[in-house]
Design an enzyme around this catalytic site. Structure first.
Site, PDB file in Angstrom:
ATOM      1  N   ILE A   1       0.924  -1.097  -0.101  1.00 45.82           N
ATOM      2  CA  ILE A   1      -0.045  -0.236  -0.097  1.00 45.82           C
ATOM      3  C   ILE A   1       0.883   1.275  -0.130  1.00 45.82           C
ATOM      4  O   ILE A   1       0.362   2.344  -0.045  1.00 45.82           O
ATOM      5  CB  ILE A   1      -1.076   0.225   1.411  1.00 45.82           C
ATOM      6  N   GLY A   2       2.220   1.143   0.156  1.00 41.42           N
ATOM      7  CA  GLY A   2       3.060   2.388   0.182  1.00 41.42           C
ATOM      8  C   GLY A   2       4.453   2.025  -0.477  1.00 41.42           C
ATOM      9  O   GLY A   2       4.911   0.819   0.138  1.00 41.42           O
ATOM     10  N   GLU A   3       5.238   2.787  -1.139  1.00 37.30           N
ATOM     11  CA  GLU A   3       6.588   2.346  -1.470  1.00 37.30           C
ATOM     12  C   GLU A   3       7.409   3.841  -1.407  1.00 37.30           C
ATOM     13  O   GLU A   3       7.115   4.915  -1.785  1.00 37.30           O
ATOM     14  CB  GLU A   3       6.482   2.053  -3.005  1.00 37.30           C
ATOM     15  N   GLY A   4       8.449   3.339  -0.681  1.00 39.61           N
ATOM     16  CA  GLY A   4       9.579   4.685  -0.540  1.00 39.61           C
ATOM     17  C   GLY A   4      10.720   4.339  -0.843  1.00 39.61           C
ATOM     18  O   GLY A   4      11.157   3.159  -1.209  1.00 39.61           O
TER      19      GLY A   4
ATOM     20  N   MET B   1      13.416   3.860   1.097  1.00 39.26           N
ATOM     21  CA  MET B   1      13.915   2.906   2.091  1.00 39.26           C
ATOM     22  C   MET B   1      13.259   1.770   2.271  1.00 39.26           C
ATOM     23  O   MET B   1      13.857   0.648   2.761  1.00 39.26           O
ATOM     24  CB  MET B   1      13.866   3.701   3.400  1.00 39.26           C
ATOM     25  N   ALA B   2      11.902   1.794   2.314  1.00 34.83           N
ATOM     26  CA  ALA B   2      11.040   0.687   2.949  1.00 34.83           C
ATOM     27  C   ALA B   2       9.699   0.669   2.125  1.00 34.83           C
ATOM     28  O   ALA B   2       9.434   1.722   1.360  1.00 34.83           O
ATOM     29  CB  ALA B   2      10.654   1.014   4.399  1.00 34.83           C
TER      30      ALA B   2
ATOM     31  N   VAL C   1       5.588  -0.628   2.411  1.00 32.82           N
ATOM     32  CA  VAL C   1       4.375  -0.587   3.601  1.00 32.82           C
ATOM     33  C   VAL C   1       3.318  -1.767   2.850  1.00 32.82           C
ATOM     34  O   VAL C   1       2.862  -1.523   2.009  1.00 32.82           O
ATOM     35  CB  VAL C   1       3.883   0.651   4.077  1.00 32.82           C
TER      36      VAL C   1
ATOM     37  N   LYS D   1       5.876  -2.281   7.894  1.00 38.74           N
ATOM     38  CA  LYS D   1       6.778  -1.635   7.076  1.00 38.74           C
ATOM     39  C   LYS D   1       7.907  -2.553   6.826  1.00 38.74           C
ATOM     40  O   LYS D   1       8.562  -2.935   8.003  1.00 38.74           O
ATOM     41  CB  LYS D   1       6.983  -0.224   7.824  1.00 38.74           C
TER      42      LYS D   1
ATOM     43  N   ASP E   1      11.038  15.835  11.279  1.00 39.10           N
ATOM     44  CA  ASP E   1      10.557  15.910   9.845  1.00 39.10           C
ATOM     45  C   ASP E   1       9.038  15.913   9.837  1.00 39.10           C
ATOM     46  O   ASP E   1       8.147  15.144   9.250  1.00 39.10           O
ATOM     47  CB  ASP E   1      10.930  14.401   9.178  1.00 39.10           C
TER      48      ASP E   1
END
Length: 729
Positions: free
Chosen positions: A23-26, A28-29, A31, A46, A140
């Protein structure tokens, strides 16, 4: 990446968390949505990307995030349920948020109303207040790192670059790694960060909420950071003229360049927001020039001097681009921020020159030593550089790294190695202060950390988990909880720890604690109990290994009939699970009927009405004042069949009572009918219409029900249907 090619989907981490969807992509990691098969709930997981699993910096950030959130427990902060750190996989199990980012909401809405903005910011400040009280600075804060539920609840997340307050001094983690649009001036120049840095970021968000624009914007991240350090904040009312002065003062106070001029803690800012809500037109007096007072003296900073003082910022310029690539990896995180075009009313000719200087500095930084760069900016000759330089800051640096970077300029000598709060081999003291002039080749004595003193992990096998967790955490260790079934160890008790206690460990070490789920029970599908008799349902449940809980409910169905169950039919549950059933008592449930009474227009005083049934008070209405009752009052009675009742009017001030009339109430059809009586005469009798009060006595239980004869059609009496209660259907 194609979902079908994602090897994590379908895995069951630790035999418990079954991954169903990314459901999420960055950078570093990634999700994932997952199902906790033990607690039967949806969670977010994550997972650190494999290519970063051997990178110490990424590992540090990822573990730092779990450390930070593990000690936080607040309704406005995303919860962490579990962590897993092994050689094969690194993951954090978190609360699953079914919502969207605050950034998405702000982009959709544009300028927010001040009420919405204050509502959101107050929740963010509450979350930060909790984190700061635990010694954690987020560093942040931005709309992309804040989730919003559909009811407006805020959840702060992504503590990946959080800094613990006990890590004193400027360390490698203090570099400018926040998002440049929301970064504080001290963070931009690589200086020390504390709670006031988070306050600055909150001020930037409040500015953007109320104006629809970021205070500083550019295509170049370095330029944005320089603006945060050096340019005055454009007044919010130049963009949104409707913004209140008090709210504008709060924004400017939170965004002061000097941390000492800002709110010193989030409680101060929260208190000002509270005062503003109570009086939106009020002012605080921080900036008299905003409302016609004398302007506060302000000196524009010398940009050239600022450049010379911001060496760390320019050294770390490349870090902006690297961090932008992997900041954030939770659901709805969007790393491609919408940069609204921002046209300054009057552009300084110096900004393009400054940008050119920055580019030159970046190009030569990889070849020349930092000292040489600053000397060239100051116009020093080569001879002067060899004679004098500024002492660099070594505190927080790895000893070998410091020697490699500065060893050919100064002699770095280890004075001692001692235990400290710094990591092993980190420099925690230098005898020449940072910034002092030194000659090339001078000697600086440093103290190097042996790491923190060891702490004791006891043998907690067989302990209750909560007791074991509290004991381990009290020793500055972190708990990595795992669960599994055990036929020998009772549910909730500790099976084992890794490492095995008793043993001495470095503070901050993760201890894997495996907790028993009890015996591995078989699961059975829940049958449909509705419609069964209680005895049959109980027999059926016993045969399947289930336990029933009975909740008796008044209902007209036959006594003992099951009306409802709290677990849906067909759901798999463990043996010995408790199923709650609503079971009929066979008694008809009371039905409410509202009876209304028309009040004479000229009545005055304080009154209430009592309904009697068989000489017993059935219900007492609330006190009412005819002047404010809009010509009508009512009360509600409950019953199961048809009842004849008598309404009595009571004057609260004198105690005088009079019969209004008799009523037939049909609870089956939820209706009522006035059979006889005169409400105007009743008000007259208790002295409510200017006449004398006639004292009557409420019916006693031993007497017959008070009756009134139907009023005669005379000039003194009116049709009771016009004066008494109306039918209620």
């Amino acid at each position: 990446m194609d979902k079908n090619q994602d090897k994590n989907i379908g895995k069951k981490l630790d035999g418990r968390y079954e991954i169903t969807e990314r459901i999420g992509e960055g950078g570093m990691a990634d999700v994932y949505r997952a199902t906790d098969v033990v607690d039967n709930k949806t969670v977010a997981v994550k997972i650190l990307k494999k290519e970063f699993a051997e990178n110490e910096e990424f590992l540090r950030r990822f573990r730092n995030e779990s450390k930070a959130i593990a000690v936080l427990n607040h309704p406005n902060i995303v919860k962490v349920f579990d962590v897993g750190f092994s050689e094969r996989i690194q993951f954090i199990v978190m609360e699953y948020i079914d919502g969207f980012t605050l950034n998405e909401y702000m982009e959709q809405e544009g300028q927010l109303s001040w009420k919405d903005a204050v509502h959101f910011i107050t929740q963010i400040l509450r979350a930060l207040q909790h984190a700061h009280s635990k010694g954690i600075v987020h560093r942040d804060i931005k709309p992309q790192n804040i989730m919003m539920l559909r009811d407006g609840t805020i959840k702060v997340m992504d503590f990946g670059i959080a800094k613990f307050a006990r890590e004193d001094g400027k360390t490698g983690t203090d570099k400018a790694i926040g998002t440049v649009h929301y970064i504080s001036p001290e963070q931009a120049r690589g200086g020390d960060t504390d709670a006031k840095s988070d306050i600055y970021s909150v001020g930037v968000m409040l500015y953007e909420m109320l104006t629809g624009k970021k205070p500083f914007d550019s295509d170049n991240p370095v330029s944005i950071a320089v603006m945060h350090m050096q340019q005055q904040v454009p007044l919010p009312d130049t963009i949104n003229p409707d913004i209140q002065i008090g709210l504008e003062e709060i924004i400017l106070k939170a965004m002061e360049k000097n941390p000492e001029d800002r709110y010193q803690n989030v409680r101060e800012m929260t208190e000002d927001l509270k005062l503003f809500k109570e009086n939106p037109e009020g002012v605080f007096g921080y900036y008299p020039e905003l409302f016609g007072g004398e302007p506060v003296d302000a000196q524009e900073p010398d940009m050239q001097d600022e450049m010379l003082n911001d060496a760390d910022f320019y050294d770390d310029e490349q870090q902006y681009y690297e961090d932008e690539a992997y900041e954030g990896s939770d659901r709805f995180y969007d790393e491609e921020e919408d940069d609204d075009d921002y046209e300054e009313e009057s552009k300084s000719l110096f900004i393009p020159v400054l940008s050119a200087v920055i580019i030159v500095v970046i190009l030569v930084a990889g070849v020349l030593f930092t000292t040489a760069i600053w000397d060239m900016i100051k116009g020093n000759t080569s001879a002067n550089r060899n004679l004098e330089m500024r002492m660099p800051g070594l505190i927080g640096m790895d000893y070998e790294e410091a020697k490699l970077q500065y060893g050919d300029q100064i002699q770095i000598v280890v004075e001692s190695r001692e235990y400290s709060e710094y990591d092993h081999d980190k420099i925690f003291d230098q005898d020449i202060p940072e910034g002092d002039p030194v000659a090339k080749g001078d000697t600086v004595n440093v103290k190097v950390s042996l790491g923190s003193k060891k702490v004791q992990l006891p043998d907690v096998s067989g302990w209750d988990f909560e007791t074991a967790k509290n004991q381990i955490q009290s020793n500055n260790l972190y708990v990595d909880k795992r669960s599994k079934y055990s036929d020998e160890i009772p549910e909730g008790k500790v099976i084992s720890t890794d490492p095995v206690g008793p043993i001495e460990l470095e503070p901050g070490t993760y201890v894997r604690v495996t907790v028993s789920l009890g015996k591995n029970k078989n699961t059975v599908p829940v049958p449909n109990f509705v419609g069964m008799t209680w005895d049959l349902a109980r027999t059926t449940a016993e045969g399947m290994g289930l336990v029933l809980a009975k909740n008796e409910v008044d209902d007209s169905t036959p006594e003992g009939t099951v009306l409802k169950q709290n677990v849906k039919v067909g759901e798999e549950v463990s043996e010995d699970s408790v199923i709650e059933l609503d079971v009929s008592t066979g008694k008809q449930k009371d039905q409410p009927v509202r009876i209304s009474f028309t009040i004479p227009a000229n009545a005055s005083g304080m009154f209430h009405i009592v309904m009697y049934e068989g000489g017993i008070a059935k219900d007492v209405g609330s006190t009412f004042n005819p002047e404010y009752a809009a010509g009508i009052t009512s009360l509600t009675v409950e019953g199961t069949d048809i009842s004849d009742m008598v309404a009595i009017l009571v004057n609260d001030q004198t105690g005088a009572e009079a019969t209004i009339g008799s009523y037939r109430v049909d609870f089956k059809t939820a209706s009522s009918q006035m059979m006889s009586g005169d409400i105007t005469a009743a008000f007259q009798a208790v002295g409510a219409l200017g006449g004398g009060a006639v004292q009557t006595t409420a019916p006693q239980q031993t007497e017959a029900v008070p009756q009134t004869t139907a009023p005669q059609q005379t000039e003194a009496n009116q049709d009771p249907s016009a004066e008494g209660g109306e039918n209620d259907g």
